[in-house]
Scaffold this active site. Sequence first.
Site, PDB file in Angstrom:
ATOM      1  N   CYS A 298     -10.896  -4.085  -0.842  1.00  0.00           N
ATOM      2  CA  CYS A 298     -10.546  -4.400   0.538  1.00  0.00           C
ATOM      3  C   CYS A 298     -11.744  -4.920   1.332  1.00  0.00           C
ATOM      4  O   CYS A 298     -12.237  -6.007   1.055  1.00  0.00           O
ATOM      5  CB  CYS A 298      -9.896  -3.194   1.206  1.00  0.00           C
ATOM      6  SG  CYS A 298      -8.913  -3.662   2.668  1.00  0.00           S
TER       7      CYS A 298
ATOM      8  N   HIS B 169      -4.863  -2.333  -2.245  1.00  0.00           N
ATOM      9  CA  HIS B 169      -5.302  -1.002  -2.646  1.00  0.00           C
ATOM     10  C   HIS B 169      -4.465  -0.485  -3.826  1.00  0.00           C
ATOM     11  O   HIS B 169      -3.607   0.395  -3.636  1.00  0.00           O
ATOM     12  CB  HIS B 169      -5.184  -0.025  -1.474  1.00  0.00           C
ATOM     13  CG  HIS B 169      -6.158  -0.275  -0.375  1.00  0.00           C
ATOM     14  ND1 HIS B 169      -7.462   0.172  -0.413  1.00  0.00           N
ATOM     15  CD2 HIS B 169      -6.026  -0.953   0.791  1.00  0.00           C
ATOM     16  CE1 HIS B 169      -8.082  -0.197   0.691  1.00  0.00           C
ATOM     17  NE2 HIS B 169      -7.233  -0.883   1.441  1.00  0.00           N
TER      18      HIS B 169
ATOM     19  N   LYS C 261      -1.220  -6.294  11.568  1.00  0.00           N
ATOM     20  CA  LYS C 261      -1.728  -5.584  10.406  1.00  0.00           C
ATOM     21  C   LYS C 261      -0.892  -5.914   9.166  1.00  0.00           C
ATOM     22  O   LYS C 261       0.338  -5.854   9.206  1.00  0.00           O
ATOM     23  CB  LYS C 261      -1.681  -4.077  10.690  1.00  0.00           C
ATOM     24  CG  LYS C 261      -2.348  -3.205   9.636  1.00  0.00           C
ATOM     25  CD  LYS C 261      -2.285  -1.745  10.096  1.00  0.00           C
ATOM     26  CE  LYS C 261      -3.036  -0.822   9.164  1.00  0.00           C
ATOM     27  NZ  LYS C 261      -2.988   0.583   9.632  1.00  0.00           N
TER      28      LYS C 261
ATOM     29  N   SER D 241      -3.353  -2.715   3.391  1.00  0.00           N
ATOM     30  CA  SER D 241      -3.553  -2.186   4.738  1.00  0.00           C
ATOM     31  C   SER D 241      -4.808  -2.838   5.305  1.00  0.00           C
ATOM     32  O   SER D 241      -5.920  -2.385   5.054  1.00  0.00           O
ATOM     33  CB  SER D 241      -3.705  -0.661   4.704  1.00  0.00           C
ATOM     34  OG  SER D 241      -3.966  -0.165   5.996  1.00  0.00           O
TER      35      SER D 241
ATOM     36  N   ARG E 132      -0.869   8.291  11.227  1.00  0.00           N
ATOM     37  CA  ARG E 132      -2.088   8.187  12.044  1.00  0.00           C
ATOM     38  C   ARG E 132      -1.940   7.102  13.107  1.00  0.00           C
ATOM     39  O   ARG E 132      -2.387   7.261  14.250  1.00  0.00           O
ATOM     40  CB  ARG E 132      -3.312   7.901  11.163  1.00  0.00           C
ATOM     41  CG  ARG E 132      -3.823   9.088  10.393  1.00  0.00           C
ATOM     42  CD  ARG E 132      -5.254   8.875   9.911  1.00  0.00           C
ATOM     43  NE  ARG E 132      -5.376   7.745   9.001  1.00  0.00           N
ATOM     44  CZ  ARG E 132      -5.273   7.850   7.682  1.00  0.00           C
ATOM     45  NH1 ARG E 132      -5.020   9.009   7.114  1.00  0.00           N
ATOM     46  NH2 ARG E 132      -5.424   6.785   6.918  1.00  0.00           N
TER      47      ARG E 132
ATOM     48  N   GLU F 141      -5.259   1.573  -5.880  1.00  0.00           N
ATOM     49  CA  GLU F 141      -5.587   2.990  -6.096  1.00  0.00           C
ATOM     50  C   GLU F 141      -4.746   3.918  -5.218  1.00  0.00           C
ATOM     51  O   GLU F 141      -4.718   5.135  -5.470  1.00  0.00           O
ATOM     52  CB  GLU F 141      -7.069   3.242  -5.823  1.00  0.00           C
ATOM     53  CG  GLU F 141      -7.499   3.293  -4.375  1.00  0.00           C
ATOM     54  CD  GLU F 141      -7.678   1.935  -3.734  1.00  0.00           C
ATOM     55  OE1 GLU F 141      -8.035   1.882  -2.536  1.00  0.00           O
ATOM     56  OE2 GLU F 141      -7.460   0.900  -4.415  1.00  0.00           O
TER      57      GLU F 141
END
Length: 352
Positions: free
Chosen positions: A150, A243, A171, A199, A257, A245
Amino acid sequence: MPLVINGGRVPEHWAKQRDAQFCSSTPSGALSAAPAEHGVHIALVNNMPDAALEDTEAQFFALLDAAAVDIAVHVELYYLPDVPRGDRAEEYLRSFYLPVDSLWRQQRDGAIITGTEPRQRNLRDEPYWQTLATTFDWAEEHTASTVLSCLAAHASVLHSDGIEREPLADKQFGVFDYQRTAQHELTDGLPRIVRFPHSRWNEVRANALASCGYQVLDRSEHAGVNLFVKKKGRSLFVHFQGHPEYASRTLLKEYRRDVRRFLKQERPTYPALPHGYFDDAAARLLSDFRKDAESRPSEEILSAFPESLLAAALQNSWQASAAHIYRNWLQLILLKQAATAPLASLTPAARA
């Protein structure tokens, strides 16, 4: 084979999750700077912010564990001292990590360098920029291959080729379908269409990458490029804008969040649902919660966020593809080891 965590102590969350093996020659509990003798030796440079530090660590442990199968993978943990930290995170890093400059005079088979939350529009203005750039320079000459995750991918192409990231209108958040666009050892054996989480608020674009010699390995109609590679020095740099992972619940935690930030008036708009992540029933639950939250915004309403119900229905649609790519990456490193057998036969001290 089980993942091997080198050093005096394995982080507790992973010790509970797996019967991890580790080597210790330092009774004080500090990590050992010297790798074990066999297998693939990976330096994990974890730059994630405090709230995600341990989760990110666990995600990469689990991914490497799933990819390793019969390969002994030894992981050592490093951090950038210039990344701003709170007291608890500083203590955690001192207990389980080494400062990254202790790595710079040593050889490793591979490295994984994570991103972090950007605070500046220009990455060169970040307080950790020079240390991160020096780590990229080290990886070019002291690893067979390095993974950039990222923001680290964005920082790497900026440092080596001057490619600026482009801000997005909103986003890029969710799980997106990607189609392979080129043949490469990293994607051998994958289906034509794979899914990966993203993200991010910025991107680097395919035309800019191609003009600087990068090979783009996949593309999404909705999310642009995910995976691209380039040989830098003696190392193959493997860049992910996404991502792979991520665990099943990672996007859920991040969405919560973002909702909390809205309720605390830390962001002006209510966050959109992550793309391709929740099923229809979950989307209806979240739509009802949003109506309530927007009608009477306060942090107290977060107690009604249906996290447990949402988590129970989540499907990890990218885990198998992620493990496959990382398995290919480990095998690529082993092939490079075999090609440089005289060097590999040296003792760790001689290679340092």
